[in-house]
Design a protein around this motif. Structure first.
Motif, PDB file in Angstrom:
ATOM      1  N   UNK A 183      15.523  49.582  -1.322  1.00 42.50           N
ATOM      2  CA  UNK A 183      14.350  50.129  -0.648  1.00 42.50           C
ATOM      3  C   UNK A 183      13.789  49.125   0.354  1.00 42.50           C
ATOM      4  N   UNK A 184      13.709  47.881  -0.088  1.00 42.27           N
ATOM      5  CA  UNK A 184      13.209  46.848   0.823  1.00 42.27           C
ATOM      6  C   UNK A 184      14.069  46.750   2.066  1.00 42.27           C
ATOM      7  N   UNK A 185      15.378  46.693   1.830  1.00 47.85           N
ATOM      8  CA  UNK A 185      16.311  46.616   2.952  1.00 47.85           C
ATOM      9  C   UNK A 185      16.094  47.758   3.917  1.00 47.85           C
ATOM     10  N   UNK A 186      15.974  48.951   3.359  1.00 44.78           N
ATOM     11  CA  UNK A 186      15.808  50.137   4.200  1.00 44.78           C
ATOM     12  C   UNK A 186      14.529  50.031   5.012  1.00 44.78           C
ATOM     13  N   UNK A 187      13.459  49.604   4.352  1.00 42.29           N
ATOM     14  CA  UNK A 187      12.182  49.456   5.033  1.00 42.29           C
ATOM     15  C   UNK A 187      12.303  48.465   6.178  1.00 42.29           C
ATOM     16  N   UNK A 188      12.967  47.358   5.901  1.00 38.53           N
ATOM     17  CA  UNK A 188      13.153  46.338   6.922  1.00 38.53           C
ATOM     18  C   UNK A 188      13.926  46.906   8.102  1.00 38.53           C
ATOM     19  N   UNK A 189      14.950  47.657   7.786  1.00 40.13           N
ATOM     20  CA  UNK A 189      15.718  48.302   8.851  1.00 40.13           C
ATOM     21  C   UNK A 189      14.832  49.152   9.748  1.00 40.13           C
ATOM     22  N   UNK A 190      14.015  49.973   9.109  1.00 41.23           N
ATOM     23  CA  UNK A 190      13.111  50.844   9.866  1.00 41.23           C
ATOM     24  C   UNK A 190      12.242  50.011  10.791  1.00 41.23           C
ATOM     25  N   UNK A 191      11.693  48.935  10.235  1.00 38.52           N
ATOM     26  CA  UNK A 191      10.824  48.067  11.033  1.00 38.52           C
ATOM     27  C   UNK A 191      11.568  47.513  12.229  1.00 38.52           C
ATOM     28  N   UNK A 192      12.777  47.030  11.935  1.00 35.93           N
ATOM     29  CA  UNK A 192      13.584  46.442  13.015  1.00 35.93           C
ATOM     30  C   UNK A 192      13.844  47.469  14.108  1.00 35.93           C
ATOM     31  N   UNK A 193      14.195  48.648  13.678  1.00 40.87           N
ATOM     32  CA  UNK A 193      14.480  49.704  14.648  1.00 40.87           C
ATOM     33  C   UNK A 193      13.239  50.032  15.466  1.00 40.87           C
ATOM     34  N   UNK A 194      12.107  50.167  14.771  1.00 42.59           N
ATOM     35  CA  UNK A 194      10.848  50.451  15.463  1.00 42.59           C
ATOM     36  C   UNK A 194      10.543  49.349  16.459  1.00 42.59           C
ATOM     37  N   UNK A 195      10.711  48.141  15.980  1.00 40.56           N
ATOM     38  CA  UNK A 195      10.470  46.974  16.824  1.00 40.56           C
ATOM     39  C   UNK A 195      11.339  47.023  18.069  1.00 40.56           C
ATOM     40  N   UNK A 196      12.598  47.270  17.849  1.00 43.43           N
ATOM     41  CA  UNK A 196      13.555  47.341  18.947  1.00 43.43           C
ATOM     42  C   UNK A 196      13.134  48.411  19.951  1.00 43.43           C
ATOM     43  N   UNK A 197      12.799  49.557  19.419  1.00 39.13           N
ATOM     44  CA  UNK A 197      12.463  50.669  20.307  1.00 39.13           C
ATOM     45  C   UNK A 197      11.180  50.383  21.092  1.00 39.13           C
ATOM     46  N   UNK A 198      10.190  49.810  20.373  1.00 34.70           N
ATOM     47  CA  UNK A 198       8.941  49.486  21.052  1.00 34.70           C
ATOM     48  C   UNK A 198       9.168  48.453  22.146  1.00 34.70           C
ATOM     49  N   UNK A 199       9.933  47.482  21.805  1.00 31.13           N
ATOM     50  CA  UNK A 199      10.223  46.411  22.767  1.00 31.13           C
ATOM     51  C   UNK A 199      10.902  46.964  24.013  1.00 31.13           C
ATOM     52  N   UNK A 200      11.831  47.882  23.767  1.00 34.39           N
ATOM     53  CA  UNK A 200      12.522  48.485  24.897  1.00 34.39           C
ATOM     54  C   UNK A 200      11.533  49.201  25.802  1.00 34.39           C
ATOM     55  N   UNK A 201      10.639  49.957  25.186  1.00 34.55           N
ATOM     56  CA  UNK A 201       9.635  50.677  25.965  1.00 34.55           C
ATOM     57  C   UNK A 201       8.834  49.736  26.851  1.00 34.55           C
ATOM     58  N   UNK A 202       8.256  48.721  26.221  1.00 36.17           N
ATOM     59  CA  UNK A 202       7.371  47.830  26.980  1.00 36.17           C
ATOM     60  C   UNK A 202       8.127  47.129  28.097  1.00 36.17           C
ATOM     61  N   UNK A 203       9.350  46.716  27.780  1.00 42.55           N
ATOM     62  CA  UNK A 203      10.126  46.023  28.809  1.00 42.55           C
ATOM     63  C   UNK A 203      10.396  46.947  29.984  1.00 42.55           C
ATOM     64  N   UNK A 204      10.732  48.182  29.651  1.00 41.08           N
ATOM     65  CA  UNK A 204      11.040  49.137  30.722  1.00 41.08           C
ATOM     66  C   UNK A 204       9.825  49.332  31.622  1.00 41.08           C
ATOM     67  N   UNK A 205       8.662  49.457  30.978  1.00 43.64           N
ATOM     68  CA  UNK A 205       7.465  49.636  31.826  1.00 43.64           C
ATOM     69  C   UNK A 205       7.224  48.409  32.678  1.00 43.64           C
ATOM     70  N   UNK A 206       7.384  47.247  32.088  1.00 46.83           N
ATOM     71  CA  UNK A 206       7.235  46.013  32.858  1.00 46.83           C
ATOM     72  C   UNK A 206       8.126  46.039  34.084  1.00 46.83           C
ATOM     73  N   UNK A 207       9.374  46.362  33.828  1.00 45.09           N
ATOM     74  CA  UNK A 207      10.340  46.366  34.925  1.00 45.09           C
ATOM     75  C   UNK A 207       9.951  47.395  35.975  1.00 45.09           C
ATOM     76  N   UNK A 208       9.549  48.557  35.493  1.00 43.39           N
ATOM     77  CA  UNK A 208       9.176  49.620  36.428  1.00 43.39           C
ATOM     78  C   UNK A 208       8.016  49.159  37.308  1.00 43.39           C
ATOM     79  N   UNK A 209       7.052  48.511  36.682  1.00 45.97           N
ATOM     80  CA  UNK A 209       5.900  48.019  37.436  1.00 45.97           C
ATOM     81  C   UNK A 209       6.338  47.012  38.488  1.00 45.97           C
ATOM     82  N   UNK A 210       7.203  46.134  38.085  1.00 47.03           N
ATOM     83  CA  UNK A 210       7.638  45.069  39.007  1.00 47.03           C
ATOM     84  C   UNK A 210       8.409  45.655  40.183  1.00 47.03           C
ATOM     85  N   UNK A 211       9.119  46.746  39.936  1.00 42.45           N
ATOM     86  CA  UNK A 211       9.833  47.374  41.046  1.00 42.45           C
ATOM     87  C   UNK A 211       8.789  47.996  41.951  1.00 42.45           C
TER      88      UNK A 211
END
Lengths: 211, 211
Positions: A183-211
């Motif tokens: 269960x812990x492992x699974x939870x950690x996975x979810x967090x990692x995935x969420x983290x990854x996805x959130x990070x991707x979002x913010x980076x994309x917006x950053x890049x879009x702004x800079x363009x």
DNA sequence: GGGAATATTCCC
DNA sequence: GGGAATATTCCC
């Protein structure tokens, strides 16, 4: 060429049949004459013959007229198609080796007919009386044997049960702990995935702004 | 789901390897130190590791850094895909039983790493020096331990014991499966982290360039 | 047919 | 990990 369903079937059979096959054969101690869980080999061979009764498999293998023995009519087809669905091989000679081990006799030199007193049509319940021919480690001193049997009293039996229950309890505890780890492992996975996805979002917006 | 090529492969291997495997070990009598035809199990296990070297199978199983032992990185995939291509089963525990029979040692509690002095990368010729541990016809035979066979125990008690043993067996199987699940989870975590870190790098460079 | 080695399973 | 039963293979 060879039937492909071997493993799946074998595993399936294994999980069902091998549970019946309490290896030591301690079960059903008080019955006459030495009724045990039948060996997997016997159950499979018997079942394979019953399967034949409903389908057109009687062409390949079947009981004889009287049901007192069975006949492999087509060893080639039997080996290629039937054996691998019940066993982990497709060798006719390995099958025969097992028959000999359990004391079957070849009835005729003209056809592959095998017979055992306790292996007859409609008598699945007698299979438990068939035993392997033992290759005795032979002469173990008789005095040791008898004394050991006297010593093996119900106290060891109770002890045995105690140990089983203890082990059982521990296993369940372990299971819970492992489950929690998962269960812990699974939870950690979810967090990692969420983290990854959130990070991707913010980076994309950053890049879009800079363009 | 399960690899279908089992039988064909096993038979193929059987016909090749087992010919090498002069069972009695009478071959090559005069060599030092006791060089024999390696057991099929050892050859298969070795070959399976060499197969990994060329393909991406190192993800599942491979030699360790020094080639002094091997590691099963993904027991689940190893059991489901690798084992049945070399053996007549897909049970990780049966594989481990064989390793123990041939004297391999588990190196770490953290990963499935197994070592044997004579089983090393590049040393296929040493396999012949590995022998099975013999089970000597042991001084104390089985029936000294088996308590229940001849004794009159109440049928309910016996039944109870049966159930306990059954449950026990299932629990152990479950445990192994859970352990394997955990290993899988851990592996996935590593991948996700690597992915995350790599993604961060590339994004940062992108942003830096744009600034 | 059966002895004996190896393989697989089950249990402790 | 390992003992022991059953299964499969190999050989005579």
């Amino acid at each position: 060429m060879v039937d492909n369903s071997v493993l799946e079937l074998n595993l399936g059979l294994g999980n069902n049949n091998n549970n019946n096959n309490v290896v030591g054969g301690h079960a059903h101690a008080g019955q006459s004459p030495r009724q045990r869980c039948p060996a997997p080999f016997l159950l499979k061979t018997y079942d394979l013959l019953e399967e034949g009764e409903s389908e057109d498999m009687t062409r390949i293998v079947s009981w004889n007229e009287e049901g007192s023995a069975f006949v492999v009519w087509s060893p080639a087809e039997f080996s290629e198609h039937t054996l691998p669905r019940y066993f982990k091989h497709n060798n006719f000679s390995s099958f025969i080796r097992q028959l000999n081990t359990y004391g079957f006799k070849k009835m005729s030199s003209k056809r592959w007919e095998f017979k055992h007193e306790k292996f007859q049509r409609g008598c699945r319940h007698m299979l438990g009386e068939i035993t392997r021919k033992k290759c005795e480690p032979s002469v173990f001193p008789a005095y040791l044997k008898s004394s050991s049997e006297e010593n093996a009293t119900s106290s060891t039996e109770e002890n045995n049960q105690q140990l089983l229950m203890e082990e059982n309890k521990n296993l369940k505890k372990e299971r819970l702990e492992l489950q929690m780890q998962i269960d812990e492992c699974k939870a950690l996975e979810m967090k990692l995935l969420a983290c990854l996805s959130q990070f991707m979002d913010t980076q994309q917006t950053k890049i879009r702004r800079l363009c």
